[in-house]
Design a protein around this motif. Structure first.
Motif, PDB file in Angstrom:
ATOM      1  N   GLY A  38       3.578   0.579  -3.403  1.00  0.00           N
ATOM      2  CA  GLY A  38       2.990   0.234  -4.700  1.00  0.00           C
ATOM      3  C   GLY A  38       3.502  -1.084  -5.247  1.00  0.00           C
ATOM      4  O   GLY A  38       3.077  -1.525  -6.320  1.00  0.00           O
ATOM      5  N   ARG A  98       0.825  -1.210   0.000  1.00  0.00           N
ATOM      6  CA  ARG A  98       0.000   0.000   0.000  1.00  0.00           C
ATOM      7  C   ARG A  98       0.861   1.264   0.000  1.00  0.00           C
ATOM      8  O   ARG A  98       0.567   2.243  -0.657  1.00  0.00           O
ATOM      9  CB  ARG A  98      -0.935   0.008   1.210  1.00  0.00           C
ATOM     10  CG  ARG A  98      -2.299  -0.529   0.863  1.00  0.00           C
ATOM     11  CD  ARG A  98      -3.209  -0.601   2.076  1.00  0.00           C
ATOM     12  NE  ARG A  98      -3.413  -1.975   2.528  1.00  0.00           N
ATOM     13  CZ  ARG A  98      -4.071  -2.896   1.845  1.00  0.00           C
ATOM     14  NH1 ARG A  98      -4.605  -2.620   0.680  1.00  0.00           N
ATOM     15  NH2 ARG A  98      -4.225  -4.121   2.312  1.00  0.00           N
ATOM     16  N   HIS A 124       2.637   4.794  -7.467  1.00  0.00           N
ATOM     17  CA  HIS A 124       1.262   4.334  -7.730  1.00  0.00           C
ATOM     18  C   HIS A 124       0.242   5.374  -7.282  1.00  0.00           C
ATOM     19  O   HIS A 124      -0.944   5.226  -7.562  1.00  0.00           O
ATOM     20  CB  HIS A 124       1.007   2.996  -7.028  1.00  0.00           C
ATOM     21  CG  HIS A 124       1.134   3.060  -5.538  1.00  0.00           C
ATOM     22  ND1 HIS A 124       2.288   3.480  -4.914  1.00  0.00           N
ATOM     23  CD2 HIS A 124       0.260   2.774  -4.542  1.00  0.00           C
ATOM     24  CE1 HIS A 124       2.106   3.447  -3.599  1.00  0.00           C
ATOM     25  NE2 HIS A 124       0.898   3.018  -3.356  1.00  0.00           N
ATOM     26  N   ARG A 125       0.737   6.411  -6.599  1.00  0.00           N
ATOM     27  CA  ARG A 125      -0.182   7.484  -6.190  1.00  0.00           C
ATOM     28  C   ARG A 125      -0.195   8.622  -7.218  1.00  0.00           C
ATOM     29  O   ARG A 125      -0.848   9.635  -7.019  1.00  0.00           O
ATOM     30  CB  ARG A 125       0.211   8.013  -4.810  1.00  0.00           C
ATOM     31  CG  ARG A 125      -0.137   7.025  -3.696  1.00  0.00           C
ATOM     32  CD  ARG A 125       0.071   7.637  -2.325  1.00  0.00           C
ATOM     33  NE  ARG A 125       1.483   7.809  -2.054  1.00  0.00           N
ATOM     34  CZ  ARG A 125       2.227   6.929  -1.376  1.00  0.00           C
ATOM     35  NH1 ARG A 125       1.667   5.827  -0.903  1.00  0.00           N
ATOM     36  NH2 ARG A 125       3.501   7.138  -1.176  1.00  0.00           N
ATOM     37  N   THR A 126       0.537   8.456  -8.323  1.00  0.00           N
ATOM     38  CA  THR A 126       0.527   9.472  -9.391  1.00  0.00           C
ATOM     39  C   THR A 126      -0.501   9.059 -10.446  1.00  0.00           C
ATOM     40  O   THR A 126      -0.901   7.890 -10.511  1.00  0.00           O
ATOM     41  CB  THR A 126       1.926   9.613 -10.045  1.00  0.00           C
ATOM     42  OG1 THR A 126       2.272   8.382 -10.690  1.00  0.00           O
ATOM     43  CG2 THR A 126       2.987   9.966  -9.022  1.00  0.00           C
TER      44      THR A 126
END
Ligand code: FE2
Length: 272
Positions: A5, A2, A176-178
């Motif tokens: 990523g 989490r 993975h938060r982009t």
């Protein structure tokens, strides 16, 4: 997973399983009739996505390395050392690949990664051949498997030790938060890459760009928005890997994704 990523799980596959999968891949290449093959390039994906590629979602096909041929179209090295990958439905069509691609352990990893109802759409056996193994530019796998919400998850199995000299994976930790930068769509039978976000790459904090040097048998799992790439393999040692791409059956799978399954040949989960 989490936070970063991705997750690295060493010793996920046993030597014997890896050896049988490699033997089976070798046999597929040996029996492959190369007269209608296509060169696979992620650099110029849309332009080269011909019928051979677009029709391979429910088949077992071989794709050549971009540098496999010389100026007059002859193979530079033997066929077995010229194939970029095998794709894209071995996990459903080939018993050896099917065995490797299913099981309680994989299902458990998929659940851990957040997939409630995993559906495995794609398998690829990637050779990353010695000397000519092609570069794979920064990308997000979500570009190829668009779901709402985003769910595609990649399962990357090292079938050989992967290091910086033979073209290991590189990831942008936390990336993975982009947003999803690009999307590969098929509209009216034609494939193209759409730009969704101008966010550049790899404009990352260097400390978050990591080579994943792993031993064979390792499973790397990562989320579809995680930027990743791999360098060309200029070393004399190949870097075989096997990948599975699964989405959540509860998410909406876009009808514009290049790989479509039908009711007659549905994507299945990790449990048989
Ligand atoms: Fe990828």
């Amino acid at each position: 997973m989490r936070e970063d990523g991705f997750a690295v799980i060493p010793r996920f596959k046993a030597e014997a399983e890896i050896a049988s999968l490699r033997r089976r891949a070798e046999a597929i290449v040996q029996h492959f009739d190369d007269s209608d093959a296509s060169v696979f390039s992620t650099r110029d994906q849309a332009a080269r996505s011909d019928e051979y590629f677009l029709a391979s979602g429910d088949k077992v096909r071989c794709f050549f390395e971009e540098e496999a041929f010389d100026a007059i179209g002859r193979l530079r090295q033997p066929k077995a050392l010229s194939i970029n990958k095998i794709g894209h439905a071995m996990h459903d069509l080939d018993p050896e690949f099917e065995r490797f691609s299913h099981g309680d352990d994989l299902h458990a990893v998929a659940c851990e990664a957040g997939l409630t109802d995993p559906k495995v759409y794609q398998s690829m056996y990637i050779f990353k051949q010695p000397g000519i193994g092609g570069e794979v530019d920064w990308h997000q796998d979500g570009a190829f498997f668009f779901t709402d919400p985003p769910t595609v998850t990649t399962f990357w199995f090292a079938l050989e030790d992967a290091g910086q000299t033979n073209g290991c994976l590189w990831v942008h930790r936390g990336g993975h938060r982009t947003p999803l930068r690009r999307r590969f769509v098929v509209r009216g039978g034609a494939a193209r890459m759409l730009t969704l976000s101008g966010m550049p790459w790899p404009a990352f904090d260097e400390r978050d760009v990591l080579p994943l040097e792993v031993e064979r048998g390792t499973l790397v799992v990562f989320q579809g928005l995680l930027p990743h790439c791999s360098a060309p393999n200029r070393s004399p040692i190949s870097r075989h890997a096997y990948t599975l791409h699964a989405v959540d059956g509860r998410a909406r799978y876009s009808s514009e994704n290049w790989l479509q399954r039908t009711a007659a040949f549905p994507a299945r989960g990790f449990l048989l």
